[in-house]
Scaffold this active site. Structure first.
Site, PDB file in Angstrom:
ATOM      1  N   PHE A  17      -0.602  -6.482   3.774  1.00  0.00           N
ATOM      2  CA  PHE A  17      -2.166  -6.676   3.679  1.00  0.00           C
ATOM      3  C   PHE A  17      -2.171  -8.167   2.773  1.00  0.00           C
ATOM      4  O   PHE A  17      -2.683  -9.018   3.370  1.00  0.00           O
ATOM      5  CB  PHE A  17      -2.821  -5.829   3.274  1.00  0.00           C
ATOM      6  CG  PHE A  17      -4.224  -5.945   2.740  1.00  0.00           C
ATOM      7  CD1 PHE A  17      -4.990  -6.833   3.289  1.00  0.00           C
ATOM      8  CD2 PHE A  17      -4.382  -5.434   1.504  1.00  0.00           C
ATOM      9  CE1 PHE A  17      -6.363  -7.084   2.664  1.00  0.00           C
ATOM     10  CE2 PHE A  17      -5.895  -5.534   0.919  1.00  0.00           C
ATOM     11  CZ  PHE A  17      -6.539  -6.315   1.343  1.00  0.00           C
ATOM     12  N   ASP A  62      15.071  -4.722   3.519  1.00  0.00           N
ATOM     13  CA  ASP A  62      14.568  -3.820   2.646  1.00  0.00           C
ATOM     14  C   ASP A  62      14.956  -4.259   1.135  1.00  0.00           C
ATOM     15  O   ASP A  62      16.212  -4.152   0.961  1.00  0.00           O
ATOM     16  CB  ASP A  62      15.036  -2.457   2.869  1.00  0.00           C
ATOM     17  CG  ASP A  62      14.286  -1.376   2.009  1.00  0.00           C
ATOM     18  OD1 ASP A  62      13.797  -1.555   1.109  1.00  0.00           O
ATOM     19  OD2 ASP A  62      13.961  -0.348   2.748  1.00  0.00           O
ATOM     20  N   LEU A  67      19.998  -7.667  -1.162  1.00  0.00           N
ATOM     21  CA  LEU A  67      19.120  -8.486  -0.547  1.00  0.00           C
ATOM     22  C   LEU A  67      19.844  -9.470   0.726  1.00  0.00           C
ATOM     23  O   LEU A  67      21.121  -9.494   0.453  1.00  0.00           O
ATOM     24  CB  LEU A  67      18.736  -9.910  -1.505  1.00  0.00           C
ATOM     25  CG  LEU A  67      17.821  -9.234  -2.741  1.00  0.00           C
ATOM     26  CD1 LEU A  67      17.239 -10.429  -3.393  1.00  0.00           C
ATOM     27  CD2 LEU A  67      16.499  -8.495  -1.919  1.00  0.00           C
ATOM     28  N   THR A 103      12.192   1.362  -4.112  1.00  0.00           N
ATOM     29  CA  THR A 103      11.703   0.003  -4.014  1.00  0.00           C
ATOM     30  C   THR A 103      11.241  -0.528  -5.351  1.00  0.00           C
ATOM     31  O   THR A 103      11.463  -1.702  -5.443  1.00  0.00           O
ATOM     32  CB  THR A 103      10.416   0.173  -3.124  1.00  0.00           C
ATOM     33  OG1 THR A 103      10.991   0.773  -1.781  1.00  0.00           O
ATOM     34  CG2 THR A 103       9.856  -1.216  -2.728  1.00  0.00           C
ATOM     35  N   TYR A 156       5.073   6.426  -7.165  1.00  0.00           N
ATOM     36  CA  TYR A 156       4.222   4.816  -7.289  1.00  0.00           C
ATOM     37  C   TYR A 156       3.974   4.632  -8.766  1.00  0.00           C
ATOM     38  O   TYR A 156       4.279   3.490  -9.262  1.00  0.00           O
ATOM     39  CB  TYR A 156       3.140   5.122  -6.475  1.00  0.00           C
ATOM     40  CG  TYR A 156       2.539   3.934  -6.164  1.00  0.00           C
ATOM     41  CD1 TYR A 156       3.019   2.605  -5.238  1.00  0.00           C
ATOM     42  CD2 TYR A 156       1.336   3.682  -6.572  1.00  0.00           C
ATOM     43  CE1 TYR A 156       2.511   1.729  -5.465  1.00  0.00           C
ATOM     44  CE2 TYR A 156       0.635   2.436  -6.685  1.00  0.00           C
ATOM     45  CZ  TYR A 156       1.112   1.389  -6.009  1.00  0.00           C
ATOM     46  OH  TYR A 156       0.569   0.148  -5.783  1.00  0.00           O
ATOM     47  N   HIS A 192      -4.546  -1.700   6.985  1.00  0.00           N
ATOM     48  CA  HIS A 192      -4.661  -0.656   7.942  1.00  0.00           C
ATOM     49  C   HIS A 192      -6.024   0.085   8.131  1.00  0.00           C
ATOM     50  O   HIS A 192      -6.391   0.253   6.986  1.00  0.00           O
ATOM     51  CB  HIS A 192      -3.562   0.368   7.461  1.00  0.00           C
ATOM     52  CG  HIS A 192      -2.139  -0.146   7.942  1.00  0.00           C
ATOM     53  ND1 HIS A 192      -1.678  -0.026   9.166  1.00  0.00           N
ATOM     54  CD2 HIS A 192      -0.965  -0.493   7.317  1.00  0.00           C
ATOM     55  CE1 HIS A 192      -0.369  -0.018   9.456  1.00  0.00           C
ATOM     56  NE2 HIS A 192      -0.138  -0.590   8.398  1.00  0.00           N
TER      57      HIS A 192
END
Length: 219
Positions: A17, A62, A67, A103, A156, A192
């Site tokens: 986004f 990912d 990388l 991540t 998170y 989304h």
């Protein structure tokens, strides 16, 4: 030493986004953009406005994994690294909490090492969630927060806190020039419809004629 090729900006999470709008802005300013995204939570349709534009390259990968060679081989050209690569809505980041944590931590490590090797400036997009369930309203930047480190959102919250810690350690050790932006609730085009956060929920409920959910918080 003068660069023989145009500078290149890496945007990890560039199909998301916010990332897609950042890529659009950078291209409009005349920069070459390397967009890295695994398309796990972003929408391929976000790339339509970018594909075919001069200076834009998309690489599927990912950041929690090594990388891609398409990225590392261009490190001599990279002058800025933007890390926006992480699911941000609770339903998405809770769907695979291990990947969310990796991540944020391993992915940020990979990108910081790339920035260090390239001599590039690094920006981490962090979040208001680093404050957890805050006891102070509104939160000032120096407030340390009140985070449940074992709760369902910890993948998170704690992932972003760890990413911030690593980023600032790179600054303290003079390994990279870094910036951190703690982004609060955002909304807009390319988001989304079922993102799961309050603004998109309210808008989608109103447009579809469904009852509107009221979120009540104790302050």
């Amino acid at each position: 030493m003068a660069r023989s090729e145009p500078d290149l900006i890496l945007v990890a999470g560039g199909a998301g986004f916010i990332g897609s709008h950042l890529c659009d802005r950078l291209l409009s300013e005349g920069h070459a953009v390397l967009c890295l995204d695994n398309l796990q939570t972003s929408r391929p349709s976000n790339l339509r406005m970018l594909e075919g534009r001069p200076g834009f390259t998309f690489v599927r990968g990912d950041i929690s994994q090594p990388l891609p060679e398409e990225v590392t081989s261009e490190s001599h050209r990279i002058t800025r690294v933007y890390n926006l690569a992480c699911a941000a809505s609770p339903p998405q980041y809770q769907a695979d909490p291990e990947h969310t944590m990796l991540t944020n931590v391993v992915g940020t490590s990979h990108l910081l090492r790339l920035a260090e090797a390239a001599g590039a400036r690094f920006l981490l997009t962090s979040t208001s969630e680093v404050y957890g369930d805050p006891e102070v309203h509104p939160q000032v930047e120096g407030y340390r927060g009140w985070v449940n480190c074992t709760g369902p959102r910890a993948c998170y919250d704690e992932g972003k806190r760890a990413a911030e810690a690593m980023t600032f350690d790179y600054r303290r050790m003079n390994r990279a020039t870094v910036r951190v932006a703690r982004i609060f609730t955002t909304y807009g085009p390319n988001m989304h419809p079922d993102d799961g956060r309050v603004v998109s929920n309210l808008i989608c409920q109103a447009l579809s004629g469904r009852p509107i959910t009221l979120y009540v918080f104790d302050i």
